[in-house]
Design an enzyme around this catalytic site. Structure first.
Site, short mmCIF file in Angstrom:
data_model
loop_
_atom_site.label_atom_id
_atom_site.label_comp_id
_atom_site.label_asym_id
_atom_site.label_seq_id
_atom_site.Cartn_x
_atom_site.Cartn_y
_atom_site.Cartn_z
N LYS A 53 0.84 -1.21 0.00
CA LYS A 53 0.00 0.00 0.00
C LYS A 53 0.87 1.26 0.00
CE LYS A 53 -3.78 -2.46 2.22
NZ LYS A 53 -4.44 -2.88 3.47
N GLN A 97 -4.31 -1.33 9.79
CA GLN A 97 -4.28 -2.67 9.18
C GLN A 97 -4.88 -3.71 10.13
OE1 GLN A 97 -3.24 -3.39 5.95
NE2 GLN A 97 -4.04 -5.44 6.36
N ASP A 120 -10.60 3.31 4.21
CA ASP A 120 -10.90 1.87 4.10
C ASP A 120 -12.41 1.63 4.00
OD1 ASP A 120 -9.03 -0.12 3.82
OD2 ASP A 120 -8.56 -0.29 5.96
#
Ligand code: NAP
Length: 283
Positions: A53, A97, A120
């Protein structure tokens, strides 16, 4: 019939060029889109994901910060760190994460992220926005699947879409996105008694389970479009999806491969969400 491949790498490349161009335009106005990626612990898969990412951000000209913390970090310290990032004007997107260590409440941490920076799309405000058709960040994986359907010019109106899997991050938002595009949607899960009876009716099948060969050729209507979200390892340790690719590609009209399908699109949509967060903040 041999299905046409929906190539997630190629589509990602195109979309990331567009992201890079828009990023450049925003930088000319003095704003560099910034993503903060927070990793707690040393889960090896998570380490690979966050590296990918961050690299994707750098390649597209976005600013990215990777914050790594020990697995024994307290939840209170993580919440404080998230709040710090909420207040940081150079950060437009925050990604924590998952999975987090067991002593942390992942949902509580996600709810601590400002909805304006929830790139997200996991915050309850983002989920509510998707459900009600309001503007908000869409979770990157199902959003990437929608882009893949768009890339083949597929009109979902009046089509029957079957989603296998009902997680909050893939299955449920996927179903809502398909519904928003006027598909008739069926959601299947581990308690669905006859999966094949459902999938055989489908014009579009999205498989997000996490088990190999959940979808085999005998379960697919000829000409259906098949999107494989799953990420598993086969007996040789190679990455594979949930779909029996070799069998299903002989029946489907379009299919996504694993690797090189939905995976790269997930990261691409993270870049898109971060860029859009920065554009909104700049305006
Ligand atoms: P998850 O939270 O474990 O959800 C799996 C879903 O599959 C659950 O809803 C479960 O049903 C259902 N299920 C399990 N066995 C089934 C069966 N035999 N028949 C029908 N449904 C069944 O997983 P997830 O987070 O959604 O992820 C799914 C897969 O996608 C994983 O392989 C993950 O690694 C992958 N993934 C890939 C990406 C990417 O970027 N490519 C991103 C995210 C996830 P119940 O709800 O009844 O338990």
């Amino acid at each position: 019939m041999t299905a046409q491949l929906i190539d997630g790498n190629a589509l990602s490349k195109q979309l990331r060029i567009q992201v890079a161009a828009r990023t450049l335009a925003l930088k000319a106005k003095g704003v560099t889109p910034g993503l903060a990626v927070v990793l707690v612990g040393d889960n090896p898969a998570s380490q690979v994901y966050v590296r990918n990412k961050v690299k994707a951000c750098e390649d597209a000209g976005l600013h990215s910060v990777l914050e790594k913390y020990e697995a024994n970090m307290t939840e209170a310290d993580l919440l404080a760190r998230v709040e710090g990032l909420n207040q940081d004007p150079g950060i437009h997107g925050i990604l924590v994460q998952l999975p987090l260590p067991a002593h942390m409440d992942a949902q509580k941490v996600i709810e601590a992220i400002s909805p304006a920076k929830d790139v997200d799309g996991f915050h309850i405000a983002s989920a509510g926005a998707l459900m009600t058709g309001m503007p908000g960040f869409w979770p990157c994986t199902p959003y990437g699947c929608m882009k893949m359907l768009e890339s083949i010019g597929y009109d979902l109106k009046g089509k029957h879409a079957v989603v296998i899997g009902r997680s909050n991050i893939v299955g449920k938002p996927m179903a809502l996105m398909l519904l928003q595009k006027n598909a008739t949607v069926t959601i299947c899960h581990s308690a669905t008694p006859d999966l094949k009876a459902m999938t055989l009716q489908a014009d579009v099948i999205v498989v997000a389970v996490g088990k190999r060969n959940v979808l085999t050729a005998d379960m697919v209507k000829p000409g259906a479009v098949v999107l494989d979200v799953g990420m598993n390892r086969n007996d040789e340790g190679k990455l594979c999806g949930d779909v029996d690719f070799d069998g299903v590609k002989e029946v489907a009209s379009y299919i996504t491969p694993v690797p090189g399908g939905v995976g790269p699109m997930t990261i691409t949509m993270l870049l898109v969400n971060t860029l859009e967060a920065a554009e909104t903040a700049a305006n």
